[in-house]
Design an enzyme around this catalytic site. Structure first.
Site, PDB file in Angstrom:
ATOM      1  N   CYS A 161      -3.212  -3.925   9.053  1.00 57.33           N
ATOM      2  CA  CYS A 161      -4.254  -3.650   7.984  1.00 57.33           C
ATOM      3  C   CYS A 161      -5.213  -5.133   7.862  1.00 57.33           C
ATOM      4  CB  CYS A 161      -3.541  -3.678   6.706  1.00 57.33           C
ATOM      5  SG  CYS A 161      -2.753  -1.960   6.397  1.00 57.33           S
TER       6      CYS A 161
ATOM      7  N   GLN B  50      -6.981  -3.483  -3.804  1.00 55.29           N
ATOM      8  CA  GLN B  50      -7.944  -2.034  -3.273  1.00 55.29           C
ATOM      9  C   GLN B  50      -6.917  -0.875  -3.003  1.00 55.29           C
ATOM     10  OE1 GLN B  50      -7.207  -2.013   0.162  1.00 55.29           O
ATOM     11  NE2 GLN B  50      -8.626  -0.787   1.137  1.00 55.29           N
TER      12      GLN B  50
ATOM     13  N   ASP C 100       4.729  -3.536   6.933  1.00 57.27           N
ATOM     14  CA  ASP C 100       3.162  -3.435   7.333  1.00 57.27           C
ATOM     15  C   ASP C 100       3.384  -4.044   8.941  1.00 57.27           C
ATOM     16  OD1 ASP C 100       3.810  -6.067   6.958  1.00 57.27           O
ATOM     17  OD2 ASP C 100       2.012  -6.568   5.850  1.00 57.27           O
ATOM     18  N   ASN C 101       4.655  -4.209   9.461  1.00 59.86           N
ATOM     19  CA  ASN C 101       4.749  -4.788  10.689  1.00 59.86           C
ATOM     20  C   ASN C 101       5.737  -4.064  11.433  1.00 59.86           C
ATOM     21  OD1 ASN C 101       7.368  -6.519  10.929  1.00 59.86           O
ATOM     22  ND2 ASN C 101       6.364  -6.695   8.750  1.00 59.86           N
TER      23      ASN C 101
ATOM     24  N   LYS D 155       5.090 -10.218  -5.931  1.00 58.60           N
ATOM     25  CA  LYS D 155       4.799  -8.656  -5.820  1.00 58.60           C
ATOM     26  C   LYS D 155       6.034  -8.030  -6.676  1.00 58.60           C
ATOM     27  CE  LYS D 155       1.717  -8.258  -1.985  1.00 58.60           C
ATOM     28  NZ  LYS D 155       1.324  -7.658  -0.697  1.00 58.60           N
TER      29      LYS D 155
ATOM     30  N   GLY E 172       0.830  -1.269   0.195  1.00 56.60           N
ATOM     31  CA  GLY E 172       0.162  -0.084   0.049  1.00 56.60           C
ATOM     32  C   GLY E 172       0.854   1.187  -0.017  1.00 56.60           C
TER      33      GLY E 172
ATOM     34  N   SER F 257      -7.343  -9.454  -2.097  1.00 57.12           N
ATOM     35  CA  SER F 257      -7.626  -8.257  -1.061  1.00 57.12           C
ATOM     36  C   SER F 257      -6.598  -7.353  -1.166  1.00 57.12           C
ATOM     37  CB  SER F 257      -7.731  -8.847   0.132  1.00 57.12           C
ATOM     38  OG  SER F 257      -6.364  -9.539   0.512  1.00 57.12           O
ATOM     39  N   ASN F 258      -5.266  -7.218  -2.011  1.00 54.06           N
ATOM     40  CA  ASN F 258      -4.390  -6.146  -1.999  1.00 54.06           C
ATOM     41  C   ASN F 258      -4.707  -5.084  -2.675  1.00 54.06           C
ATOM     42  OD1 ASN F 258      -1.810  -8.997  -2.037  1.00 54.06           O
ATOM     43  ND2 ASN F 258      -2.558  -8.147  -0.393  1.00 54.06           N
TER      44      ASN F 258
END
Ligand SMILES: [Zn+2]
Length: 264
Positions: free
Chosen positions: A189, A73, A131-132, A87, A42, A70-71
């Site tokens: 998230c 969006q 993200d962590n 990715k 994101g 789900s990524n």
């Protein structure tokens, strides 16, 4: 290193070259710069897109994951046709389409204590789009150890935050947050949700900071302050962050000095 821009480069980057604070010199600096983006998600998506568009010479991307439905969006580097693809591969394809001049290096691995130093070597700036908390602290500690400036950021729900760190000169992530909160207090998230456009705003700020740092903006960088963004109230705030002399990552108090004072 060539000190000239080609005719094509002058045209491609004309709208930023004509910005008085940037100009041709800044464009050449960007072309000579190497930026590592941690996480092609994101935050990494908008950051990498704008950095590639702006003509960063070398862009590194590290992410161990594959694209999931789900990524999509918020992780705008990836599209529906990329589902199941690594990715970093998907990201490289989009960024190369946007700007074939950028050298893209990809690392389809998780950033860990064992590989961080080797991967970070040679980069001028790091965008932390992880993200962590454990990765955020790892990026902070290794970047400070090797003297690489970086942009920290975090996002959740309708909120974001970001801060730029210049090692040993400005406050670091650990000066402010000390250590990762216990797992039960963490909202990711995955559990808490995130509005994609909020990630876009914060990731774009990170790219802006990278470009400013690399082109020699001494003043105005987002250092010694954490910028917080509340999309629900549409408000930005600055929180002052002071360097902690006892910080475990960037502190000036050495281990020996601490030991001596406790035994004295
Ligand atoms: Zn610190």
């Amino acid at each position: 290193m060539s000190l000239r821009l080609s005719t094509e480069q002058i045209e491609r980057y004309s709208r930023q070259i004509m910005v008085p604070d940037l100009g041709g010199k800044a464009q050449i600096r960007l072309r000579e710069s190497r930026v590592l983006v941690v996480g092609a998600g994101g935050l990494g998506s908008p950051a990498a897109f704008y950095l590639a568009a702006a003509g960063i010479g070398t862009l590194g991307l590290i992410d161990p994951d594959r694209v999931e439905l789900s990524n999509l969006q918020r992780q705008i580097l990836h599209s529906t046709a990329d589902l199941g693809r690594a990715k970093v591969e998907s990201a490289k394809a989009k960024l190369s389409q946007l700007n074939p001049e950028v050298e893209i290096r990809i690392y389809p691995v998780r950033l860990e204590d064992e590989n961080a130093a080797e991967i970070f070597a040679g980069y001028d700036f790091i965008i932390d789009g992880s993200d962590n908390f454990s990765t955020k602290f790892l990026v902070n500690d290794i970047a400070i150890k090797f003297g690489i400036a970086f942009s920290h950021a975090g996002i959740v729900r309708l909120q974001g935050q970001t801060m730029t760190v210049i090692p040993k000169k400005t406050a670091c992530y650990r000066c402010f947050f000390k250590e990762a909160p216990p797992p039960e207090e963490i909202l990711s998230c995955q559990q808490a949700g995130i509005l994609g456009a909020v990630a876009g705003t914060i990731g774009s700020l990170q790219a802006t900071e990278a470009i400013k740092y690399l082109t020699g903006f001494e003043e105005g960088l987002l250092t010694d302050r954490l910028l917080t963004y509340d999309a629900k109230l549409m408000k930005f705030h600055d929180v002052e962050v002071k360097r902690d002399p006892a910080c475990a990552a960037c502190g000036t108090t050495t281990l020996e000095a601490k030991t001596m004072s406790t035994t004295a």
